[in-house]
Design a protein around this motif. Sequence first.
Motif, PDB file in Angstrom:
ATOM      1  N   SER A 170      -8.037   7.232   3.260  1.00  0.00           N
ATOM      2  CA  SER A 170      -8.994   7.020   2.171  1.00  0.00           C
ATOM      3  C   SER A 170     -10.126   6.064   2.516  1.00  0.00           C
ATOM      4  O   SER A 170     -11.110   5.971   1.776  1.00  0.00           O
ATOM      5  CB  SER A 170      -8.264   6.468   0.941  1.00  0.00           C
ATOM      6  OG  SER A 170      -7.844   5.126   1.173  1.00  0.00           O
ATOM      7  N   GLY A 171     -10.001   5.336   3.616  1.00  0.00           N
ATOM      8  CA  GLY A 171     -10.974   4.290   3.925  1.00  0.00           C
ATOM      9  C   GLY A 171     -10.713   3.012   3.164  1.00  0.00           C
ATOM     10  O   GLY A 171     -11.516   2.071   3.232  1.00  0.00           O
ATOM     11  N   GLY A 175      -7.212  -2.592   2.576  1.00  0.00           N
ATOM     12  CA  GLY A 175      -7.220  -3.297   1.295  1.00  0.00           C
ATOM     13  C   GLY A 175      -5.933  -3.082   0.526  1.00  0.00           C
ATOM     14  O   GLY A 175      -5.417  -4.002  -0.111  1.00  0.00           O
ATOM     15  N   PHE A 176      -5.413  -1.848   0.587  1.00  0.00           N
ATOM     16  CA  PHE A 176      -4.150  -1.562  -0.103  1.00  0.00           C
ATOM     17  C   PHE A 176      -3.002  -2.336   0.532  1.00  0.00           C
ATOM     18  O   PHE A 176      -2.153  -2.882  -0.171  1.00  0.00           O
ATOM     19  CB  PHE A 176      -3.867  -0.064  -0.078  1.00  0.00           C
ATOM     20  CG  PHE A 176      -2.610   0.319  -0.793  1.00  0.00           C
ATOM     21  CD1 PHE A 176      -2.530   0.203  -2.176  1.00  0.00           C
ATOM     22  CD2 PHE A 176      -1.495   0.778  -0.097  1.00  0.00           C
ATOM     23  CE1 PHE A 176      -1.359   0.538  -2.850  1.00  0.00           C
ATOM     24  CE2 PHE A 176      -0.335   1.116  -0.766  1.00  0.00           C
ATOM     25  CZ  PHE A 176      -0.262   0.994  -2.141  1.00  0.00           C
ATOM     26  N   VAL A 177      -2.975  -2.401   1.858  1.00  0.00           N
ATOM     27  CA  VAL A 177      -1.932  -3.170   2.539  1.00  0.00           C
ATOM     28  C   VAL A 177      -2.029  -4.648   2.155  1.00  0.00           C
ATOM     29  O   VAL A 177      -1.013  -5.307   1.894  1.00  0.00           O
ATOM     30  CB  VAL A 177      -2.044  -2.988   4.069  1.00  0.00           C
ATOM     31  CG1 VAL A 177      -1.133  -3.984   4.803  1.00  0.00           C
ATOM     32  CG2 VAL A 177      -1.687  -1.568   4.460  1.00  0.00           C
ATOM     33  N   ASN A 178      -3.234  -5.177   2.091  1.00  0.00           N
ATOM     34  CA  ASN A 178      -3.407  -6.575   1.692  1.00  0.00           C
ATOM     35  C   ASN A 178      -2.924  -6.807   0.268  1.00  0.00           C
ATOM     36  O   ASN A 178      -2.301  -7.833  -0.029  1.00  0.00           O
ATOM     37  CB  ASN A 178      -4.876  -6.982   1.812  1.00  0.00           C
ATOM     38  CG  ASN A 178      -5.367  -7.005   3.244  1.00  0.00           C
ATOM     39  OD1 ASN A 178      -4.568  -7.069   4.188  1.00  0.00           O
ATOM     40  ND2 ASN A 178      -6.681  -6.933   3.437  1.00  0.00           N
ATOM     41  N   LEU A 179      -3.205  -5.832  -0.619  1.00  0.00           N
ATOM     42  CA  LEU A 179      -2.736  -5.938  -2.005  1.00  0.00           C
ATOM     43  C   LEU A 179      -1.214  -5.953  -2.052  1.00  0.00           C
ATOM     44  O   LEU A 179      -0.606  -6.771  -2.753  1.00  0.00           O
ATOM     45  CB  LEU A 179      -3.282  -4.767  -2.823  1.00  0.00           C
ATOM     46  CG  LEU A 179      -2.807  -4.666  -4.273  1.00  0.00           C
ATOM     47  CD1 LEU A 179      -3.278  -5.874  -5.080  1.00  0.00           C
ATOM     48  CD2 LEU A 179      -3.315  -3.367  -4.906  1.00  0.00           C
ATOM     49  N   MET A 180      -0.587  -5.066  -1.282  1.00  0.00           N
ATOM     50  CA  MET A 180       0.876  -5.029  -1.234  1.00  0.00           C
ATOM     51  C   MET A 180       1.443  -6.366  -0.760  1.00  0.00           C
ATOM     52  O   MET A 180       2.433  -6.864  -1.314  1.00  0.00           O
ATOM     53  CB  MET A 180       1.349  -3.913  -0.298  1.00  0.00           C
ATOM     54  CG  MET A 180       1.049  -2.510  -0.786  1.00  0.00           C
ATOM     55  SD  MET A 180       1.597  -1.245   0.396  1.00  0.00           S
ATOM     56  CE  MET A 180       3.374  -1.393   0.250  1.00  0.00           C
TER      57      MET A 180
END
Length: 262
Positions: A170-171, A175-180
Amino acid sequence: MVSSYNDDLRLAHVMADDADSLAMNRFKAQDLKFNSKPDNTPVTEADTAVETSLRRTLSRTRPRDGILGEEMGSSGESSRRWIIDPIDGTKNYLRGVPVWATLIALEDDGEVVASVVSAPALGRRWWASKNGGAFTGRNILNATQLHVSRVPAIRDASLSYSSIDGWVDSGRGQGFVNLMRDCWRTRAYGDFWSYMLVAEGAVDIATEPELELYDMAALDVIVREAGGRFTNLDGTDGVRGPGALATNGLLHEQVLEYLGTD
């Protein structure tokens, strides 16, 4: 304020009752028939039977309304349109996992105004209508009103998602990993259930990078009427993508910062 969509919501419950019966009749059946669609996702005989039943009911009771269904596409032209996912979580359905649901939503002039999410194998149902609140229970007469959580900080938040794969493409993956990493708890409850848990206040954030309109429509109004916020990953309210983000509202802008493009 009393919702002006009460009759439509009652009809959606009636359709959900029919869908529950049809889907449960074939759930875990040893001779369940299924095929693969062009995108390699499965479709079972229960998916088509449920959508056929709902379309038949709508053609009789709301003949002027349009319909968009996952399995049979779009029909009719109207400012009012019913959006149907006959079985959200078909892979779970195929494997005997009880986390699947029928999603029924009504869109009026581009806004989702009423919906029912029915998960009979879990013994759960959720529903909402514009200005009418959001509820869960076995039926309208046995209902508990829904409210999102009041968790204000990412470090204290519970995050639910469906899978990692889509985020990589998704590009927005980093950011998603950082949120997790920064959330207190992460679990892949997946599909419709993540968003219903947000509406219940049991989860604070639910997000996915890729969803179709019929995947999102019924979830949107329930989250909103429970006091939360539902947007795409760019922060635009509604169900038009890219992806989906539902939160308790307090966390929404913080999460959007994480999910900006890498």
